[in-house]
Design a protein around this motif. Structure first.
Motif, short mmCIF file in Angstrom:
data_model
loop_
_atom_site.label_atom_id
_atom_site.label_comp_id
_atom_site.label_asym_id
_atom_site.label_seq_id
_atom_site.Cartn_x
_atom_site.Cartn_y
_atom_site.Cartn_z
N PRO A 214 -28.85 16.53 96.30
CA PRO A 214 -27.51 16.89 95.81
C PRO A 214 -26.52 15.77 96.06
O PRO A 214 -26.77 14.85 96.85
N LEU A 215 -25.40 15.85 95.39
CA LEU A 215 -24.35 14.85 95.60
C LEU A 215 -23.81 14.95 97.01
O LEU A 215 -23.66 16.04 97.58
N GLU A 216 -23.53 13.82 97.61
CA GLU A 216 -22.99 13.81 98.96
C GLU A 216 -21.52 14.17 98.95
O GLU A 216 -20.77 13.76 98.07
N GLY A 217 -21.10 14.95 99.96
CA GLY A 217 -19.70 15.29 100.10
C GLY A 217 -19.17 16.27 99.08
O GLY A 217 -17.98 16.45 98.91
N GLY A 218 -20.12 16.92 98.33
CA GLY A 218 -19.69 17.94 97.36
C GLY A 218 -18.87 17.38 96.24
O GLY A 218 -17.86 17.95 95.83
#
Length: 224
Positions: A214-218
């Motif tokens: 998933p993408l880091e840091g949302g």
């Protein structure tokens, strides 16, 4: 006591032959004691030498296992890195005799590797030593040749496809790219590599895990 003195007075001459007997007996006893001591020393030496030989052999086998692990790690650097395999495609090209020889040597060394260093006979240790040496030499030769030729055995069009795949793999594992960008780059890279390089399963699995993270840091939603 008088009787004993009287006997000694009459038979005093027996002292000379008896002294010789006692001297001979004493000498025999000393020699026997010396032989027993020597046997004990020899047995101790044999026991110590045997223990030392076992310890030395176990140490040698342990060193061989470490050398085996070192070559495995060198191969693992390729097996888990798709980008590195693209840079040096010969490492997975089974048409190359040096590559085939390296993989064969690896299988032989792996098959002879003992579970424990202290549970190996001298004959098995010698076999394992030869296998590890062959594995190290075969891998070094294959790696040296792979670094020398790089993609030289491919046509110009194939080299272009490899270069494109290399760029796409960089995007596929880029933290700054969106999941959709990574997935698209990964699928395109696989199409470019199709028919050129056979990727190890472990490398593909690891790459797919990195692509799917998933993408880091949302960060925002994936691009459409």
């Amino acid at each position: 006591m008088d009787a004993l003195l009287e006997f000694a007075g009459h038979y005093w001459w027996l002292v000379f032959p008896l002294s010789g007997v006692f001297a001979a007996w004493g000498d025999s006893w000393r020699k026997a004691s010396k032989r027993r001591h020597q046997r004990k020393v020899e047995l101790y030496k044999l026991r110590y030498q045997g223990q030392h030989a076992e310890q030395t052999q176990a140490g040698e086998v342990e060193a061989l296992m470490e050398a085996h692990d070192a070559v495995n790690q060198r191969w693992l650097d390729y097996e888990l890195d798709v980008g590195k395999l693209i840079d040096f495609p010969m490492m997975t090209d089974v048409r190359e005799p040096l590559t085939v020889a390296f993989h064969r040597a690896k299988r032989e060394a792996d098959a002879l590797r003992p579970a424990k260093a202290d549970a190996v006979s001298a004959a098995r240790s010698a076999e394992y030593r030869a296998a590890v040496n062959n594995y190290e030499v075969a891998f070094t030769m294959a790696e040296t040749e792979a670094r020398r030729v790089k993609a030289g055995s491919f046509s110009e069009k194939e080299r272009q496809r490899l270069a494109t795949a290399r760029k796409l793999i960089t995007i596929a594992v880029d933290n700054a790219a969106t999941p959709n960008e990574r997935q698209t780059a990964y699928r395109r890279a696989r199409r470019e590599l199709d028919g050129l390089i056979v990727l190890p399963d472990r490398a593909v699995n690891l790459l797919e895990e990195r692509v799917a993270r998933p993408l880091e840091g949302g960060r925002g939603q994936a691009a459409v």
